[in-house]
Every structure is written in structure tokens, then in C-alpha cells.
Scaffold this active site. Structure first.
Site, PDB file in Angstrom:
ATOM      1  CB  THR A 207       8.740  -7.838   1.530  1.00 22.88           C
ATOM      2  OG1 THR A 207       8.955  -9.289   2.493  1.00 22.88           O
ATOM      3  CG2 THR A 207       8.806  -8.162   0.145  1.00 22.88           C
ATOM      4  N   GLY A 241       2.171 -13.007   3.462  1.00 22.17           N
ATOM      5  CA  GLY A 241       2.045 -14.458   3.241  1.00 22.17           C
ATOM      6  C   GLY A 241       2.759 -14.942   2.156  1.00 22.17           C
TER       7      GLY A 241
HETATM    8  N1  ASP Z   1       4.418 -11.757   0.651  1.00 23.84           N
HETATM    9  C1  ASP Z   1       5.883 -11.924   0.845  1.00 23.84           C
HETATM   10  C2  ASP Z   1       6.687 -12.532  -0.287  1.00 23.84           C
HETATM   11  O1  ASP Z   1       5.985 -13.738  -0.636  1.00 23.84           O
HETATM   12  C3  ASP Z   1       6.192 -12.248   2.150  1.00 23.84           C
HETATM   13  C4  ASP Z   1       5.465 -12.106   3.423  1.00 23.84           C
HETATM   14  O2  ASP Z   1       4.367 -11.247   3.286  1.00 23.84           O
HETATM   15  O3  ASP Z   1       5.825 -12.753   4.329  1.00 23.84           O
HETATM   16  O4  ASP Z   1       7.615 -12.363  -0.635  1.00 23.84           O
END
Ligand code: ASP
Length: 329
Positions: A207, A241
Site C-alpha cells: 500500500t 481499511g
Molecule cells: N490499511 C491501509 C493503511 O492504513 C490503508 C488501506 O487499506 O486502505 O495504511
């Protein structure tokens, strides 16, 4: 109960028992588990469809899950139009695109990079940390140095169009601790978990994190046990998330450990979501989603709010599946 009411109740109950929900369909607050025989790959969000295809090239030839998940999420990292994974991602509030990724295999070996800038495939760097070093996690400048020394491709970030968008955002957003909106521009990590033909699990998670985060912020995605966890005796789980909330309950580890104690993947994901809900007074903007597979090939997923779905690929199916959820937003 009066006889007439009893009769009415009997009719309604009888009719309801005849209505069998469609597999993969979603009711409010409830979704139905999927099940597959043979290799499985699932990954978060719609970009998972393309990523799964690449993973499947490995799995369908009898290859190992660890090779499948790396190959799979590299597709998403490679997609320069993706604003939440890889070098096409949105920057932090200071204009730096900082990337987080981790990988874990069936022997519980794992590798992770966090706060890494200017490298095209963080997931492969994470795998190199796992395979070439005695460590699990490298961050920031150290991770970058390791990547360059090991020949990983560099890239300039942010992309010009992303930089422009960030400059516009900056003019309008001075509030340092603004809460995120729940939407796909903000949160769209790819978490991928797979079971290969030998029944072995691996997972990968990558990510660019929360768009316009504070410089230095690291979410759940590169943290083993939060964004991803594998226990080959039990199964696999990944998350997407709001990372801060997922870290607070060691989310993916919690899901796998619940499965060890007899929960189905869906029940385990639901219990993890409920734990997050219990621990937060204000759920505004707090979307968290879990996705899990167990050793028997059952697949389940659950999120705080509606809107989360995942991509599934097996010998017989290739589709998007809606997750269960606790509430509407
Ligand atoms: N979990 C990721 C973060 O908090 C973001 C996402 O999953 O959308 O960086």
C-alpha cells in the site's frame, strides 16, 4: 400463543426456510461463506481481479503460494493509475509517497518494509528482507539503501498528476488531524492470501497507505499480525481499511487465532470487526475489513461498513464477492 397466531407464525417460518440465499450474495450485516477445492487466491478490492490472474498463473501450474502472491500484487504495484498502491500512490501531507508492504509464507517466515520511498516493488524488497537477511522489517532510508544495494528498480515520486492533486489538496486542507473519509480514493490496499495445490498458505500486502497522512506514519499493512498473518496449520488473513484501528487489535493475527479456536473465516472476521467497533466511541470514517481462508478452503470476509468487496479465483470461479458488514454508511 393463540392457535391462529401459531398458524400464521408457522406459515411465515415455513416460507422463510424455503428461501435459500444465493451463494456470495450479501444481506445487511451478513454474508455467506465461499468454499473451494484446490488452490485459492483472494485479494482485497476490485484491483484484486487482475492481481489474482497473475497469481493464478503460478497456482494453476502447481507453483507455490509465496510465488503466486508476490507475482499477484506486483501487478497492482505496477499500475500507475492506482492511487493507493505502489509509486502511483498519493503522497503524505509533505508530498512524499511512502510505501509499506509485507509478505509471509507457510513456514511463518516473513519480511516487511515500511516508509520506503522511490522503489517500484516494495513487495519484492519485503521478500528479499525475508530471504536474504536475519531481520523481518526494514524502514525508511535503511529499507531504501537495502533495495538499491540489491538491485531493485527505483522510481521518481510523486507522479506529476498526483503531485498536482496533492498541491490542490494542500490549499484546502490545513487541519493536521483531519479524519479520513470512507472512500476508495483514501483506502485501497491490496492484501492477497493464497492456498496452493499442497494446501500451503502465503500472503502479501502492499500500500501507499492513508492519503495525505502525517510524514512518518505507518499503517497496518507492513505489520505482520496486523495487515497480514499466516499460520499454515490454520489459515490466512489480511486486512484493509483504517490501519490504526486494525493495529489496535492485531487484526489479522486475531482472525487467524480465532479460526484456530474453531471460528469459521466469516465468524472470525466478524468477531475482529466487532472488537474494533467495541473499542471506538466514534465510528465515523472508521472502515476496516478482514478477509480470511481456512485450511478446509472456506473463505469469509467482514467489514465495519458496507462497500468492501474482494476478488476470488479458484479452479471453478473468478468473481468479486461482497463482504458482510455491521452497518450502512
Ligand atoms: N490499511 C491501509 C493503511 O492504513 C490503508 C488501506 O487499506 O486502505 O495504511
Amino acid at each position: 400463543m393463540k392457535r391462529r397466531n401459531f398458524f400464521k407464525f408457522g406459515l411465515v417460518a415455513g416460507a422463510l426456510s424455503l428461501v435459500k440465499p444465493l451463494k456470495g450474495a450479501t444481506l445487511i450485516g451478513q454474508s455467506f461463506e465461499e468454499k473451494a477445492n484446490g488452490p485459492i487466491v483472494v485479494s482485497t478490492w476490485i484491483h484484486g481481479m487482475e492481481a489474482n490472474k497473475a497469481a493464478w498463473e503460478v497456482l494453476s501450474k502447481g507453483g507455490k503460494a509465496i510465488d503466486a502472491v508476490e507475482k499477484g500484487v506486483r501487478v497492482t504495484e505496477n499500475d500507475l493509475t492506482n492511487r493507493s498502491v505502489g509509486i502511483g500512490g498519493r503522497p503524505d501531507r509533505d508530498g512524499h509517497v511512502t510505501l509499506d508492504a509485507c509478505i509471509m509464507d507457510e513456514r511463518s517466515r516473513c519480511g516487511s518494509v515500511a516508509f520506503l520511498e522511490g522503489i517500484k516493488h516494495p513487495i519484492s524488497v519485503a521478500r528479499a528482507v525475508m530471504e536474504k537477511t536475519q531481520h523481518v522489517m526494514l524502514v525508511g532510508g535503511g529499507a531504501h539503501k537495502f533495495a538499491v544495494e540489491n538491485g531493485f528498480e527505483a522510481a521518481k515520486t510523486p507522479l506529476p498528476e498526483v503531485k498536482k492533486e496533492w498541491q490542490e489538496w494542500k490549499k484546502e486542507n490545513k487541519d493536521l488531524f483531519k479524519k479520513p473519509e470512507i472512500n476508495h480514493e483514501n483506502h485501497d490496499t491490496i492484501g492477497m492470501i493464497a492456498m496452493d495445490v499442497n494446501g500451503d498458505f502465503s500472503g502479501a500486502c502492499t500500500t501507499s497507505g492513508w492519503a495525505y497522512k502525517l510524514h512518518g506514519r505507518v499503517g497496518d499493512s507492513p505489520i505482520i499480525g496486523a495487515g497480514l498473518f499466516i499460520d499454515n496449520e490454520v489459515g490466512a488473513a489480511t486486512a484493509t481499511g483504517l490501519g490504526e484501528a486494525i493495529i489496535r487489535i492485531a487484526g489479522s493475527h486475531t482472525v487467524v487465532e480465532l479460526m484456530r479456536h474453531g471460528y469459521s473465516p466469516l465468524e472470525a472476521c466478524k468477531e475482529a470487526v466487532n472488537r474494533i467497533i467495541k473499542k471506538h466511541d466514534d465510528l465515523t470514517g472508521l472502515q476496516c475489513c478482514f478477509l480470511a481462508i481456512d485450511k478446509q478452503g472456506n473463505i469469509g470476509s467482514y467489514s465495519v461498513y458496507n462497500g468492501f468487496n474482494y476478488a476470488l479465483k479458484t479452479n471453478s470461479e473468478e468473481k468479486m464477492v461482497d463482504a458482510g458488514f455491521n452497518r450502512n454508511w
